[in-house]
Write a protein that holds these residues in place. Sequence first.
Motif, mmCIF file in Angstrom:
data_model
loop_
_atom_site.group_PDB
_atom_site.id
_atom_site.type_symbol
_atom_site.label_atom_id
_atom_site.label_comp_id
_atom_site.label_asym_id
_atom_site.label_seq_id
_atom_site.Cartn_x
_atom_site.Cartn_y
_atom_site.Cartn_z
ATOM 1 N N ARG A 4 5.970 9.239 5.431
ATOM 2 C CA ARG A 4 4.997 10.422 6.316
ATOM 3 C C ARG A 4 5.355 9.908 7.824
ATOM 4 O O ARG A 4 5.524 9.007 8.529
ATOM 5 C CB ARG A 4 3.470 10.398 5.907
ATOM 6 N N GLY A 10 3.533 9.464 1.058
ATOM 7 C CA GLY A 10 2.588 10.414 -0.020
ATOM 8 C C GLY A 10 3.363 10.523 -1.164
ATOM 9 O O GLY A 10 4.527 10.770 -1.144
ATOM 10 N N PHE A 11 3.098 11.949 -1.332
ATOM 11 C CA PHE A 11 3.814 13.077 -1.625
ATOM 12 C C PHE A 11 4.013 14.340 -0.806
ATOM 13 O O PHE A 11 3.550 14.595 -0.334
ATOM 14 C CB PHE A 11 3.183 13.605 -3.430
ATOM 15 N N GLY A 13 3.842 17.898 -0.201
ATOM 16 C CA GLY A 13 2.837 18.953 0.206
ATOM 17 C C GLY A 13 1.493 18.728 1.399
ATOM 18 O O GLY A 13 2.660 18.712 2.452
ATOM 19 N N GLU A 30 4.619 24.776 1.827
ATOM 20 C CA GLU A 30 5.242 23.023 1.746
ATOM 21 C C GLU A 30 6.361 22.142 1.664
ATOM 22 O O GLU A 30 6.926 21.797 2.584
ATOM 23 C CB GLU A 30 3.500 22.246 1.505
ATOM 24 N N GLU A 34 9.273 20.387 4.189
ATOM 25 C CA GLU A 34 9.282 19.197 4.392
ATOM 26 C C GLU A 34 10.424 18.814 4.178
ATOM 27 O O GLU A 34 10.680 17.352 4.272
ATOM 28 C CB GLU A 34 7.886 18.468 4.100
ATOM 29 N N ILE A 124 -1.056 7.340 1.445
ATOM 30 C CA ILE A 124 -1.964 8.041 2.272
ATOM 31 C C ILE A 124 -3.060 8.746 0.752
ATOM 32 O O ILE A 124 -2.742 8.459 -0.050
ATOM 33 C CB ILE A 124 -1.703 9.503 2.853
ATOM 34 N N ALA A 127 -2.856 9.086 -2.973
ATOM 35 C CA ALA A 127 -1.608 8.968 -3.844
ATOM 36 C C ALA A 127 -1.000 7.322 -4.541
ATOM 37 O O ALA A 127 -0.279 8.045 -5.320
ATOM 38 C CB ALA A 127 -0.383 8.862 -2.132
HETATM 39 O O1 LIG Z 1 0.268 12.430 -1.524
HETATM 40 C C1 LIG Z 1 -0.960 12.229 -0.844
HETATM 41 N N1 LIG Z 1 -2.243 12.189 -1.909
HETATM 42 C C2 LIG Z 1 -3.752 12.771 -1.545
HETATM 43 N N2 LIG Z 1 -3.546 13.052 -0.749
HETATM 44 C C3 LIG Z 1 -2.837 13.568 0.739
HETATM 45 C C4 LIG Z 1 -1.556 13.328 0.486
HETATM 46 N N3 LIG Z 1 -0.755 13.796 1.249
HETATM 47 C C5 LIG Z 1 -1.641 13.692 1.631
HETATM 48 N N4 LIG Z 1 -3.038 13.805 1.489
HETATM 49 C C6 LIG Z 1 -3.737 14.185 2.369
HETATM 50 C C7 LIG Z 1 -4.300 13.902 3.583
HETATM 51 C C8 LIG Z 1 -4.657 14.858 4.547
HETATM 52 O O2 LIG Z 1 -6.385 15.109 4.378
HETATM 53 C C9 LIG Z 1 -4.073 16.454 3.702
HETATM 54 C C10 LIG Z 1 -3.168 16.688 4.046
HETATM 55 O O3 LIG Z 1 -1.788 16.344 4.199
HETATM 56 P P1 LIG Z 1 -0.863 16.423 5.749
HETATM 57 O O4 LIG Z 1 -0.048 16.133 5.008
HETATM 58 O O5 LIG Z 1 -1.348 15.916 6.557
HETATM 59 O O6 LIG Z 1 -0.927 17.931 5.628
HETATM 60 P P2 LIG Z 1 0.239 19.286 6.331
HETATM 61 O O7 LIG Z 1 1.162 19.074 6.332
HETATM 62 O O8 LIG Z 1 -0.123 19.118 7.617
HETATM 63 O O9 LIG Z 1 -1.111 20.467 6.142
HETATM 64 O O10 LIG Z 1 -4.040 15.964 2.139
#
Ligand SMILES: O=c1[nH]cnc2c1ncn2[C@H]1C[C@H](O)[C@@H](COP(=O)(O)OP(=O)(O)O)O1
Length: 158
Positions: A4, A10-11, A13, A30, A34, A124, A127
Amino acid sequence: MQLRFDGLFGFPGGLVDLGKESLEEGLLRELREELGPAAGEIRLRPWHHRGARAWPGSGRRKKSGSGSDVGLVAHFYIRRLRLEELVEIERGEKAAPEHGLEVQGLVRVPLGGGLPTFLQHQFIGDARAQLLGALPGLGDPHDGDQSPPGSKGKGEET
Ligand SMILES: O=c1[nH]cnc2c1ncn2[C@H]1C[C@H](O)[C@@H](COP(=O)(O)OP(=O)(O)O)O1
């Protein structure tokens, strides 16, 4: 997984606007943003949803921007891909709108002897736990696109 913008793994999404889209629509949007168009074509089935976790907010007004810190519910999907589907996504990922911005790139998780070293990176949210929870099911031939877990054979889409 993906590297990221913040240096964490992270995954793919992101945040879903439930007033405008379903969870699956938001996830596919998403993925398209991405990882590119091939990822947005992935077919999701109810059994790909593997759980949800709530992250409570404080309810207080945010210091910056508008609105309150209302928390988050994170939904986790697992979708098995054939190698050629993964390769197609990898080939197209640099054309994704968020490539080089929110997403620095897709990474294949080393599932052999490299896994312990990979797990020492920073992740993150939960994950890392999500990855570890998903690994046992990877050997299950029914854990894929075609069949819900526990069904006998492939090609049993509903
Ligand atoms: O892989 C993950 N596992 C658990 N929670 C996660 C993961 N990736 C993101 N997140 C959380 C962190 C943020 O609070 C939200 C939104 O993620 P983000 O990458 O910021 O999303 P946008 O593309 O900006 O909408 O989820």
